[in-house]
Design an enzyme around this catalytic site. Structure first.
Site, mmCIF file in Angstrom:
data_model
loop_
_atom_site.group_PDB
_atom_site.id
_atom_site.type_symbol
_atom_site.label_atom_id
_atom_site.label_comp_id
_atom_site.label_asym_id
_atom_site.label_seq_id
_atom_site.Cartn_x
_atom_site.Cartn_y
_atom_site.Cartn_z
ATOM 1 N N TYR A 1 0.899 -1.363 0.266
ATOM 2 C CA TYR A 1 0.066 -0.017 -0.342
ATOM 3 C C TYR A 1 0.707 1.603 -0.231
ATOM 4 C CZ TYR A 1 -3.980 -3.447 1.063
ATOM 5 O OH TYR A 1 -4.086 -3.909 1.122
ATOM 6 N N LYS B 1 4.050 -15.473 2.254
ATOM 7 C CA LYS B 1 3.951 -16.078 1.400
ATOM 8 C C LYS B 1 4.970 -16.713 1.228
ATOM 9 C CE LYS B 1 0.912 -17.829 -1.659
ATOM 10 N NZ LYS B 1 0.157 -18.381 -2.172
ATOM 11 N N ASP C 1 -2.614 -18.441 1.868
ATOM 12 C CA ASP C 1 -4.077 -19.243 1.807
ATOM 13 C C ASP C 1 -4.752 -19.660 2.890
ATOM 14 O OD1 ASP C 1 -1.286 -19.876 1.108
ATOM 15 O OD2 ASP C 1 -2.061 -20.684 -1.143
ATOM 16 N N ASP D 1 -5.405 -7.337 5.982
ATOM 17 C CA ASP D 1 -5.676 -6.065 5.367
ATOM 18 C C ASP D 1 -7.275 -6.731 5.761
ATOM 19 O OD1 ASP D 1 -8.176 -3.465 5.416
ATOM 20 O OD2 ASP D 1 -6.510 -3.474 3.307
ATOM 21 N N ASP E 1 -10.437 -8.229 9.196
ATOM 22 C CA ASP E 1 -11.642 -8.077 8.060
ATOM 23 C C ASP E 1 -12.351 -9.712 8.225
ATOM 24 O OD1 ASP E 1 -11.816 -5.431 8.203
ATOM 25 O OD2 ASP E 1 -12.250 -5.615 6.079
#
Ligand code: NAD
Length: 361
Positions: A146, A195, A227, A251, A255
């Site tokens: 980001y 990852k 994942d 992020d 959520d």
């Protein structure tokens, strides 16, 4: 102890929920012998109305002068409020991004707890939710994808967009240290999510996390691919204590974790820098649809205040008392409208604040 707290009431339900959080903090202070000073700061729409901008330099200076910031929420109805006719850098949310940057808040903490009394709101199957869960998602907030360089080009009529994901070892180390410190106050387990089978930034992440882990022999460290983590959050959420991860993965996972609790009005959060300083706020927004009706759930803000006691002031006993108060009031069957269920007693924002405050003694 003297607690110097800056308060951002904000917009919408912000003033209502912050009033209730201050009420319970004041009771904690009187029962446990502390002294609290509050400094009010304008931010978001409330600041636009007075100063024409969502955050002033004076407001930043006042926040920096405090030990911690307690915030309600900012913003209005994005389709009808005149604040959203302003250019993006002058809208309410720009104030939030600016204060996070000015205060160097690089670590975001979002607890996801399933309360027995609210288990029906959990969208998971009973055999999974009945085991309960209580985890803390720690997300790096100021680096990674980001904040990397980005550009869009067009070559021979083909549009191409590039985003870059960069982390240096110092950025990884400082959030990892926070993660392990927080695990030491909890069940002493860190799941570092990356990852590393694909990304270089994740391979560096893993190495640095292992280096830091050597200083915390009491904490169990495990690595998990992002994942797999997304699956495990719905398959077996009870396995997690602290989930430590980079910005974009955090992020999404935070959520996901908060939604498996099923109760938006219960979700606290904190953003910390490398001192004891932090900004504490509910995860939900300013709920303009119910503002002024006296029905908002103040618990997310009150649990954020408990996080402030724990992480900025090291007042674990006091934080435990606030969290216990929430459990007790839920056990007694009191609910605000958002978490109401059959057989319970519906109360408003102020009444919920009073009930919780009465539990502190
Ligand atoms: P929201 O979280 O404000 O509301 C979503 C729904 O949940 C609404 O129906 C609302 O009534 C309900 N709700 C939220 N908090 C509640 C509470 N404590 N008690 C009872 N019900 C509650 O999300 P939104 O409607 O998408 O956003 C409204 C405004 O808030 C927007 O301007 C948005 O930008 C802003 N926002 C601010 C923050 C922040 O201050 N950090 C975060 C998210 C959204």
């Amino acid at each position: 102890m003297r607690l110097n707290i800056a308060c951002i009431e904000g917009d919408g339900i912000g003033p209502e929920i912050v009033t209730e959080a201050k009420k319970i903090l004041d009771k904690v202070a009187s029962v446990y012998g502390h002294e609290i000073t509050y400094t009010n700061i304008l931010m978001g729409g409330a600041s636009i109305d007075v100063h024409g901008v969502p955050l002033t330099e004076d407001a930043v200076a006042a926040a920096k002068a405090a030990d911690a910031v307690l915030m309600g929420s900012i913003g209005g109805d994005t389709t009808t409020s005149p604040w959203y006719k302003l250019p993006p850098n002058l809208r309410p949310e720009a104030g939030l991004l600016a204060i996070r940057k000015a205060l160097n808040l690089f670590a975001n903490l979002r607890p996801a707890v399933l309360y027995d009394e609210l288990a029906d709101a959990c969208p998971l199957k009973k055999e999974i939710s009945s085991a309960g869960f209580d985890m803390m998602i720690m997300r790096e907030l100021t680096g990674g994808l980001y904040f990397g360089e980005r550009h869009t080009t067009e070559e021979n009529g083909v549009r191409k967009a590039v985003d870059t994901l960069t982390y240096d070892e110092n950025e990884i180390r400082r959030i990892t240290i926070k993660g392990f410190e927080i695990a030491m106050k909890r069940k002493k387990k860190v799941t570092s999510v990356d990852k590393a089978n694909v990304l270089d930034s994740s391979r560096l992440w893993r190495k640095v996390v292992e280096e830091v882990a050597a200083d915390y022999p009491e904490v169990t460290l495990e690595h998990m691919l992002v994942d797999n983590c997304a699956m495990q959050l719905v398959k077996n959420p009870g396995q997690f204590d602290v989930i430590l991860t980079e910005n974009m993965f955090g992020d999404i996972l935070s959520d996901e974790a908060s939604m498996v609790t099923g109760s938006i009005g219960m979700l606290a959060s904190a953003s910390l820098n490398d001192t004891k300083f932090g900004l504490y706020e509910p995860s939900h927004g300013s709920a303009p649809d119910i503002a002024g009706k006296g029905i908002a759930n103040p618990i997310a803000t009150i649990l954020s205040a408990a996080m402030m006691l724990r992480f900025s002031f090291d007042l674990d006993r006091e934080a435990d008392a606030v969290e216990r108060a929430v459990k007790n009031v839920l056990k007694k069957g009191y609910r605000t409208i958002d978490i109401m269920s059959e057989g319970c007693t519906q109360v408003g924002c102020k009444e919920m604040g009073d009930l919780l405050t009465d539990e502190i003694n």
